[in-house]
Structures are given as structure tokens and as C-alpha cells.
Design a protein around this motif. Structure first.
Motif, PDB file in Angstrom:
ATOM      1  N   LEU B  58      67.195  33.741  58.280  1.00 42.74           N
ATOM      2  CA  LEU B  58      65.874  34.281  58.622  1.00 42.74           C
ATOM      3  C   LEU B  58      65.761  34.523  60.124  1.00 42.74           C
ATOM      4  O   LEU B  58      65.250  35.548  60.584  1.00 42.74           O
ATOM      5  CB  LEU B  58      64.773  33.316  58.156  1.00 42.74           C
ATOM      6  N   GLU B  59      66.261  33.534  60.878  1.00 39.75           N
ATOM      7  CA  GLU B  59      66.259  33.632  62.338  1.00 39.75           C
ATOM      8  C   GLU B  59      67.018  34.871  62.812  1.00 39.75           C
ATOM      9  O   GLU B  59      66.530  35.663  63.614  1.00 39.75           O
ATOM     10  CB  GLU B  59      66.995  32.408  62.884  1.00 39.75           C
ATOM     11  N   LYS B  60      68.221  35.013  62.264  1.00 42.72           N
ATOM     12  CA  LYS B  60      69.079  36.139  62.642  1.00 42.72           C
ATOM     13  C   LYS B  60      68.385  37.453  62.284  1.00 42.72           C
ATOM     14  O   LYS B  60      68.437  38.425  63.048  1.00 42.72           O
ATOM     15  CB  LYS B  60      70.418  36.029  61.897  1.00 42.72           C
ATOM     16  N   ALA B  61      67.752  37.480  61.110  1.00 38.52           N
ATOM     17  CA  ALA B  61      67.092  38.703  60.652  1.00 38.52           C
ATOM     18  C   ALA B  61      65.949  39.078  61.579  1.00 38.52           C
ATOM     19  O   ALA B  61      65.787  40.237  61.971  1.00 38.52           O
ATOM     20  CB  ALA B  61      66.588  38.513  59.217  1.00 38.52           C
ATOM     21  N   ALA B  67      62.030  44.078  59.552  1.00 36.94           N
ATOM     22  CA  ALA B  67      60.600  44.055  59.218  1.00 36.94           C
ATOM     23  C   ALA B  67      60.296  42.821  58.365  1.00 36.94           C
ATOM     24  O   ALA B  67      61.128  42.381  57.580  1.00 36.94           O
ATOM     25  CB  ALA B  67      60.226  45.323  58.461  1.00 36.94           C
ATOM     26  N   GLU B  68      59.076  42.273  58.533  1.00 36.25           N
ATOM     27  CA  GLU B  68      58.745  41.004  57.870  1.00 36.25           C
ATOM     28  C   GLU B  68      58.870  41.062  56.330  1.00 36.25           C
ATOM     29  O   GLU B  68      59.341  40.090  55.731  1.00 36.25           O
ATOM     30  CB  GLU B  68      57.361  40.525  58.311  1.00 36.25           C
ATOM     31  N   PRO B  69      58.512  42.204  55.652  1.00 39.38           N
ATOM     32  CA  PRO B  69      58.712  42.245  54.190  1.00 39.38           C
ATOM     33  C   PRO B  69      60.192  42.107  53.810  1.00 39.38           C
ATOM     34  O   PRO B  69      60.528  41.498  52.797  1.00 39.38           O
ATOM     35  CB  PRO B  69      58.207  43.637  53.800  1.00 39.38           C
ATOM     36  N   MET B  70      61.082  42.624  54.664  1.00 39.37           N
ATOM     37  CA  MET B  70      62.514  42.489  54.403  1.00 39.37           C
ATOM     38  C   MET B  70      62.962  41.056  54.641  1.00 39.37           C
ATOM     39  O   MET B  70      63.788  40.512  53.891  1.00 39.37           O
ATOM     40  CB  MET B  70      63.316  43.436  55.315  1.00 39.37           C
ATOM     41  N   VAL B  71      62.417  40.438  55.677  1.00 35.47           N
ATOM     42  CA  VAL B  71      62.733  39.037  55.948  1.00 35.47           C
ATOM     43  C   VAL B  71      62.281  38.175  54.770  1.00 35.47           C
ATOM     44  O   VAL B  71      62.990  37.266  54.325  1.00 35.47           O
ATOM     45  CB  VAL B  71      62.071  38.567  57.264  1.00 35.47           C
ATOM     46  N   ASP B  72      61.100  38.528  54.238  1.00 33.15           N
ATOM     47  CA  ASP B  72      60.541  37.796  53.098  1.00 33.15           C
ATOM     48  C   ASP B  72      61.500  37.754  51.908  1.00 33.15           C
ATOM     49  O   ASP B  72      61.586  36.740  51.205  1.00 33.15           O
ATOM     50  CB  ASP B  72      59.242  38.480  52.648  1.00 33.15           C
ATOM     51  N   GLU B 128      72.801  43.453  47.788  1.00 30.25           N
ATOM     52  CA  GLU B 128      72.167  43.443  49.100  1.00 30.25           C
ATOM     53  C   GLU B 128      71.037  42.419  49.128  1.00 30.25           C
ATOM     54  O   GLU B 128      70.500  42.051  48.098  1.00 30.25           O
ATOM     55  CB  GLU B 128      71.626  44.850  49.417  1.00 30.25           C
ATOM     56  N   SER B 129      70.667  42.014  50.291  1.00 28.42           N
ATOM     57  CA  SER B 129      69.540  41.126  50.610  1.00 28.42           C
ATOM     58  C   SER B 129      69.382  39.909  49.706  1.00 28.42           C
ATOM     59  O   SER B 129      70.077  38.931  49.888  1.00 28.42           O
ATOM     60  CB  SER B 129      68.249  41.901  50.771  1.00 28.42           C
ATOM     61  N   ARG B 130      68.515  39.925  48.686  1.00 33.42           N
ATOM     62  CA  ARG B 130      68.032  38.699  48.068  1.00 33.42           C
ATOM     63  C   ARG B 130      69.137  37.732  47.625  1.00 33.42           C
ATOM     64  O   ARG B 130      69.940  38.044  46.756  1.00 33.42           O
ATOM     65  CB  ARG B 130      67.140  39.033  46.875  1.00 33.42           C
ATOM     66  N   PRO B 131      69.149  36.498  48.176  1.00 29.82           N
ATOM     67  CA  PRO B 131      70.241  35.561  47.850  1.00 29.82           C
ATOM     68  C   PRO B 131      70.184  35.041  46.416  1.00 29.82           C
ATOM     69  O   PRO B 131      71.193  34.538  45.928  1.00 29.82           O
ATOM     70  CB  PRO B 131      70.063  34.429  48.868  1.00 29.82           C
ATOM     71  N   ASN B 132      69.030  35.179  45.726  1.00 33.14           N
ATOM     72  CA  ASN B 132      68.995  34.645  44.356  1.00 33.14           C
ATOM     73  C   ASN B 132      69.994  35.336  43.439  1.00 33.14           C
ATOM     74  O   ASN B 132      70.387  34.780  42.413  1.00 33.14           O
ATOM     75  CB  ASN B 132      67.620  34.678  43.699  1.00 33.14           C
ATOM     76  N   VAL B 133      70.415  36.568  43.819  1.00 35.16           N
ATOM     77  CA  VAL B 133      71.404  37.263  42.974  1.00 35.16           C
ATOM     78  C   VAL B 133      72.683  36.433  42.857  1.00 35.16           C
ATOM     79  O   VAL B 133      73.355  36.461  41.827  1.00 35.16           O
ATOM     80  CB  VAL B 133      71.697  38.672  43.536  1.00 35.16           C
ATOM     81  N   THR B 134      73.011  35.667  43.897  1.00 37.53           N
ATOM     82  CA  THR B 134      74.193  34.800  43.843  1.00 37.53           C
ATOM     83  C   THR B 134      74.135  33.879  42.624  1.00 37.53           C
ATOM     84  O   THR B 134      75.109  33.751  41.876  1.00 37.53           O
ATOM     85  CB  THR B 134      74.295  33.957  45.132  1.00 37.53           C
ATOM     86  N   ILE B 135      72.991  33.251  42.429  1.00 31.77           N
ATOM     87  CA  ILE B 135      72.849  32.320  41.296  1.00 31.77           C
ATOM     88  C   ILE B 135      72.761  33.078  39.972  1.00 31.77           C
ATOM     89  O   ILE B 135      73.375  32.691  38.969  1.00 31.77           O
ATOM     90  CB  ILE B 135      71.606  31.416  41.496  1.00 31.77           C
ATOM     91  N   GLU B 136      72.013  34.176  39.947  1.00 30.44           N
ATOM     92  CA  GLU B 136      71.878  34.934  38.696  1.00 30.44           C
ATOM     93  C   GLU B 136      73.241  35.436  38.218  1.00 30.44           C
ATOM     94  O   GLU B 136      73.590  35.323  37.038  1.00 30.44           O
ATOM     95  CB  GLU B 136      70.917  36.119  38.896  1.00 30.44           C
ATOM     96  N   ALA B 137      74.018  36.001  39.134  1.00 32.12           N
ATOM     97  CA  ALA B 137      75.332  36.536  38.763  1.00 32.12           C
ATOM     98  C   ALA B 137      76.288  35.410  38.375  1.00 32.12           C
ATOM     99  O   ALA B 137      77.008  35.509  37.372  1.00 32.12           O
ATOM    100  CB  ALA B 137      75.916  37.347  39.913  1.00 32.12           C
ATOM    101  N   ALA B 138      76.276  34.323  39.156  1.00 33.60           N
ATOM    102  CA  ALA B 138      77.192  33.216  38.879  1.00 33.60           C
ATOM    103  C   ALA B 138      76.895  32.599  37.518  1.00 33.60           C
ATOM    104  O   ALA B 138      77.812  32.309  36.743  1.00 33.60           O
ATOM    105  CB  ALA B 138      77.084  32.160  39.978  1.00 33.60           C
TER     106      ALA B 138
END
Lengths: 431, 431
Positions: B58-61, B67-72, B128-138
Motif C-alpha cells: 500500500l505504501e509503495k502504491a 489513485a486511492e480507489p486502486m490502492v483500495d 493484476e492488482s487484487r491479491p485475493n486472486v492468489t487464494i482463489e486460484a490456489a
């Protein structure tokens, strides 16, 4: 035709196919079956007319110095036409799977969700020599509600044109669009390059022919390809097994015919049965002149047996490359393995994932082999030669796939369809 | 890493994935479900640990001026982790379809032939972006017995690494290979180029992200791609229909959310109900600020209605391009058609073959729409917004396919499997 004209010509075939496919996809079972029965009648009634077109191909082939076995493959005999006619009638008699809805179940929101089987749309087929493929592909295309563009070999162009004409007459007489089946009328090689690169008109390409052709098409195609490459098939003789059965199956899988892709090229034998099994299959193979390329352990056992038979030079040492080889000839590789684990590992490493069989009496080994061998067909106590659309009850076979994606193994009507989702509601909305 | 190192690194991931997939394909349902339940527990217990890794992303972003919606979208909240944990538990509770045998029937030769569902092997996922895809795909990969290589966006790399670590711990604790789920640890773009071009290790690629990314991957991939491009979805309001229902559905399909691919972009109205339906939906859309791009006939009817409402500039003339457009915004194209024939023709020409719905009371029209509209999802009296793996009961969704080959529409576990042939004999040979 020059290259520009070929491109334009193929685009026009593509557009016509796409338009015809819309009508074909909603054709009734009765309409499609009428086409197939009409076609069967025409095939039987047209031997004389077809013979003259066929004769032109044969003449040209002989004039070009084609070997007589190759010329033979081009021949349309009354027997071949009768077989093709019967194939059309068998397809007509089969249930129509287009439009079938499977698994329609209600979801928590209230909507009912299922899947409907529909045609893929348009397929392109590229094939060599034998003109009967024209009828086989056309009839499968009609039954499955697709449109197709067929590109046969130049050596059979006159026969293919005559057969395609019968198909198109049959379509027209049933009130369906002639362009549901189109034969590429030029022998220009550029036509194939175009056919495999029109994703707007052609949904899938099915090549049938030599490995070079298939590799070239797979590399250059801009649409999915249902392709068949190698058939390095195995028989694994497990411990315990019925040794009589093992001999019969290993014999049939190798020697019933040498050229088909489902003939076995590798024989694996569990150490526990090797001394009982190998001398017997060795005698069978030796009597038929089958060369055996062996690992040291198999060779030692076979050599003992051969003392009593004949030192006829059929025993050789296998190289690493032999385990990968698709001989399509009276040659087989033979290896002794510790048991089912080593057999599965060997097959998954060396086989072409086409068809592999275990001969066993052990239930757990059978289940493990079925589950763990990563091949399009896995068999227990049956000859690999059964890997075939007709033997599997598909009614007909458009090709065999050695890929895992979409269709796998023998491809029949189902491989030419897709499943779309159907949702039945009563006004439900997403919350 | 330089390009050479990236290539070597990706090859090593590929080999490890291929090796892990052999073990995963024969993992028992109990083993796989244990991994999923362990993972659910770890997700719930690890909020504090994950928060610090997430904070670095988040910090890096923010430092990079995102933009804040992308950070969200990068944020891992306790609520998101709870949802992911529940997803894993739901998958664990679902039946295991790997190894199921369908249609085992005896053929005339005596052999019994059926098909067994098996994993595809290894899939690569680029997202891209949302990290939850890591868990969904795994979790989908684990349940389906595949191995996977995940390549997330560089903006979420620390969060993705932390989540992948939990997955790999869970695999190890259940005695399954950690390498069944591997996250690409470098953000070098060359890694994607390698991942999509290793057919020996990766069986299918699933990209999730912008259209540019997906087009690039489809063009360059050497393996099949399950891809989702446009979602130009339609609602067709037929005559006769329940006009109240039509207003509710056309409203929900467009306005419940504007950004999803299954939101409707086009509204077709049968002439016979246009005068009753259009002023009512026009009022709803106007109240929500939805711009209406109309053909002349629809505009004339709406303008009469708007005299009584407000001349707020929301009515525009549609151009030819509008019928093709995926707005993903408060804009909809509107056209009056003669009836179901014209509606089907319009949709088959202009839609992206994603999801299209009819609102009707007529049984024949409903059946024709379901059969003849060539889209991945076709609906009767339901909102297009239902086109979704969860709503269809798939338990989870790895992506949506706009292709016809292999998987079509929402792709769940089944789309990550293939059917191989199993043959059970008693010593049968080919005659």
C-alpha cells in the motif's frame, strides 16, 4: 489463382460457411437425418458417375509415378461407397445430441441453471489422399449441426469434388444450405494457410495426415486445432495376471496391424511374471518376424528361450531412444520393471499419452493404472487396438486428439460441440 | 534477474510444477480438503502478519501516486480474509469430481468404455492488482488436483508472497508437495513471456486483467488460453411479456453495477410492447442518470415520455458503433425490433457472445432464443448479472471464457479438468 485470389476465395468460403452454420445450428434432427439418408442413397446410386471422376485421379496418380499401394488408397470401389452409405445411415439412426440440456438445477437465487449442447460453428478439415474422408467429415458435420470447409489432397481432387457435389445436392433437397459443406476447389497450398488463419469464420481446424502436416498447421493456426501426433502405446503385463491372456493381448496389440496409431510399440513386464511370460510372447513375436529391442534383463530371459527356438537376429539391445519410438512396424521395445509403480512412471515419461493398457488380476493395480496413467485412453485387460471412435461407440470418428484441452482421444460428434449455459428465471434480479 | 536468468527461473518453476502435478492428480479428496481447511484457518489467524506485508504494498502504491480507489483494491482487510477463508471451506465441502467415471457402457466387442475426469495438469495464471486472486486460484487448483504457477501484479507482490506462503505451508502440512502452488517471485515482465511459452510444463494459461493484457497473452501463448474479452450483453424485451418484470430486469441488468462484464449494454424492445415499456424504463434510467443511445423509433417514443419528465440531455442517437460497444458505464443502447427474429439476428451480429437475455411470456420465443442465440450464457426472464460462477453453483470461478472451445462462460473446477477414456476388458482383442 494467384495468392491474392486464393485469399479472397477462402474468405468467401469462410463467410458462406459462417452464414450456413447459423441455419445448420437450428436444423431439426429430422432435417439433418433426411440429408444423411438422401446422401446414402446417392452414394449407392452413383458408382458409375463417380468411377469416371475417380479414374481421372487414378490416371494422374499413375502418370505421376505414385506407388501402386498409394494409388490403391485413392480408389472408390462399390464396397467403399457401400461402407460410406452405411456410415451415413448409422449416423442418421443415432440420437441428435444438439440442443440437449444437461444438469438443469435450481440455485439459491431461484434461477434454474443448466447447459445446452450446441454446434461449435464452422470447422476446417485438412486431409490427404483417401477421398472417403470427404463423406465421413461431411456427414459428421451435418449430424452435429456445424458447417465445414474441406481441403483434401490434390491427388484426389476430382473424386472429392464429385463426392462433395452429392453432399450438396442432398443438403439442398432437404432445404438446408448447400454451403454447410464446402470443398476447397483449388489445390493451391496457400489455401491451407488462409483456412487456418480466419478466426472470424472458422472455429477449429482438424488436420488428418502426416506428422509434418500436423506440426505445420499447429504452429501456424490462429484457431484451436484438434490434432493427433504420435501413438507410442504400451502394454504392461502386471504381476499377478493371467499369462495366457497377457500373451493374447500383447500379440494382438502389436501384430494385428502394424501401421495404426493404436498399435503397441512398447511392452513392459513385471519381474514376477517375466520368466513365465517373456519366452511365450517371444516365440509368438519371433514366428511373426517382430524385432524385439530389449533391456538387459528382458534380453537375458528371451535369449534362454531362443536357444530352443531360433537365433534369428530378432533380439536387439534397446537404446534410450527406443522407449520414445513409434515404430509403426514389426518392432517392439521390451523392458522388465519392478511392478506397477515403475510401469506407470515409465509410461508417463516415455509414452505419447495416446493409449496404454495393463494386463492384471490385481484390483488395486488396475485402479491405480487407470487413475495415474496420463493418457487419452487407459485400458485394463484389453488390446490398445480398441482405441477408436467406432469401437468406443461414438458412431463415427472425425479424428483422434492427443491433447487434453477440449476433446481427448477419439473425437466424435460431441467433440464438434460446445456447452453453453442456459438460465431459466421468473424475473429474478441480482441483489 | 537478467533475461537469461528469468528464463532459467521460469523453467525451474515449470519443472517443479509438472512434478508436483503428478502427485496432486492422485491426491485423495481427504488430503485436498485438509489443505483447504488448514488454509482457511491460517487466513483467519494471520491477519496481523499479513497486514505488515500488505502495508508495504500500500505504501509503495501511494508513493507511486496510485489513485486511492486502486490502492483500495490492494487492501487485505479482516473481512476479505474471512471471505477467502469461507471460500476455501466451501470448496472443501464440495464433492471431489476428480476420478469420477461417466457413461461406462458395454460395446459390441465386450469391452466397457467410459470417461474419467482428471486434472488438466498445470495451469499458469496471470493477474493484476487484487491479491485475493492468489487464494482463489490456489484453492481451485488444489481442489481440482492441478498444480499452478501464479503471476500477480507487481503492485501486490508482497501481499501475494505472504498469501502464497500460507498456501504452501498448508500443502506441506497435509503431506502434499508445496510446489503444487508456486508464485512467480520476480516482477520482471519477461517472466510472463516465458510462462506462456512452456508447453512442456504448462497446459493452459488463464489471464485475468485488462483487455490489452489478455490480447497480448492470447497472441503470444504457445498453449491454450482460457480468456475473457468483451461483455457486450443484451436484454431483449419480447412481445408478449410481463412489462413490470421487463422494467425490473432491464433496470437490474444495467444499473445494479456498471463495471461488471455481465452488466447489459444493449436493450432491444419488440415493437408491440415498445409504447408501454420504453417510457417506464426511460424514467428509471433517467432517474439514475443513464444515458440512452437510441435508434429513431425508440427515441421518438422516449421523447414523448420525456416531455413529461425532464429534457436532461440523456437521450442521444445511436451510431452503428454503439451496437458493438461495451460501455461499463451508465450508458445503454436502445433499439426497437420487429420481434424475436430480428432480436436474435441483432444479438448474433453485434453481441460479444457473453450473456444475453429475453424477457417473454411466449414459450416458442423462449425456446428459440435459448437455442439460437450463440452466446456463452442465454437467459429467459432473468438478469444478465447472474452470469457468474457462484450464481451458477460452480462453488468458485477461475475466470469467464468467451471462447467456445473447451470451457465456455463461467469456468469452475470442471474447466480445469479433462476427460480421458477408460476401457475395462476381460482379455478382448481386436479382430
Amino acid at each position: 489463382m494467384n495468392a491474392l485470389n486464393v485469399a479472397e476465395y477462402m474468405q468467401s468460403l469462410g463467410l458462406q460457411a459462417r452464414q450456413a452454420s447459423a441455419r445448420m445450428s437450428s436444423a431439426s434432427a429430422a432435417e439433418k437425418n433426411r440429408v444423411l439418408r438422401t446422401l446414402a442413397g446417392k452414394l449407392r446410386a452413383s458408382f458409375d458417375a463417380l468411377a469416371s471422376d475417380n479414374a481421372r485421379d487414378l490416371e494422374k496418380a499413375r502418370a505421376a509415378g505414385l506407388a501402386e499401394p498409394m494409388v490403391d488408397r485413392l480408389k472408390l470401389t462399390p464396397k467403399i461407397l457401400e461402407t460410406l452409405a452405411q456410415g451415413c445411415e448409422q449416423l442418421a439412426a443415432m440420437p441428435d445430441i444438439i440442443g440437449e440440456v444437461i444438469g438443469l438445477t435450481q440455485q439459491p437465487s431461484g434461477i434454474r441453471v443448466g447447459r445446452m449442447r450446441v454446434p461449435l460453428g464452422v470447422f476446417g478439415m485438412v486431409f490427404e489422399s483417401r477421398p472417403n474422408v470427404t463423406i465421413e467429415a461431411a456427414s459428421l458435420s451435418i449430424k452435429s449441426g456445424n458447417a465445414c470447409i474441406l481441403r483434401g489432397g490434390s491427388e484426389a481432387i476430382e473424386s472429392n469434388k464429385a463426392l462433395a457435389r452429392l453432399v450438396r445436392e442432398s443438403l439442398a433437397e432437404a432445404g438446408l444450405p448447400e454451403d454447410a459443406v464446402q470443398l476447397v476447389q483449388t489445390t493451391d497450398r496457400e489455401a491451407v494457410g488462409q483456412l487456418i488463419a480466419m478466426p472470424q469464420y472458422v472455429d477449429v481446424i482438424i488436420p488428418r495426415g502426416g506428422k509434418g502436416l500436423i506440426e505445420r498447421i499447429s504452429r501456424d493456426a490462429k484457431v484451436p486445432v484438434i490434432k493427433h501426433l504420435d501413438g507410442n502405446c504400451h502394454v504392461y503385463v502386471d504381476d499377478p495376471c493371467d499369462v495366457d491372456m497377457a500373451v493374447t493381448l500383447a500379440d494382438n496389440a502389436k501384430t494385428q496391424k502394424y501401421s495404426p496409431c493404436n498399435a503397441s510399440e512398447g511392452l513392459l513386464v513385471a519381474r514376477g511374471v517375466a520368466a513365465r511370460f517373456l519366452p511365450r510372447i517371444g516365440a509368438v513375436y519371433a514366428a511373426k518376424g517382430v524385432e524385439m529391442r530389449c533391456d538387459a534383463e528382458a534380453r537375458a530371459i528371451l535369449e534362454k528361450g531362443f536357444d530352443k527356438l531360433s537365433p534369428n537376429g530378432l533380439l536387439k539391445d534397446a537404446t534410450e531412444q527406443d522407449w520414445f519410438e513409434e515404430y509403426l512396424a514389426p518392432i517392439i521395445s521390451i523392458k522388465v520393471v519392478a511392478g506397477v509403480d515403475e510401469a506407470i512412471a515409465h509410461i508417463n515419461h516415455y509414452s505419447s499419452h495416446h493409449t496404454d493398457a495393463i494386463v492384471t488380476r490385481d484390483h488395486v493395480h488396475a485402479q491405480r493404472f487407470l487413475r495415474e496413467v496420463d493418457s487419452a485412453s487407459v485400458m485394463v485387460n484389453a488390446s490398445t487396438r480398441f482405441a477408436d471412435g467406432f469401437e468406443y461407440g461414438l458412431g463415427a470418428e472425425i479424428g483422434i486428439s492427443t491433447d487434453k484441452f477440449h476433446a481427448r482421444g477419439p473425437v466424435g460428434i460431441e467433440g464438434l460441440t460446445s456447452l453453453k449455459w442456459v438460465v431459466l428465471g421468473q424475473g429474478e434480479i441480482r441483489q
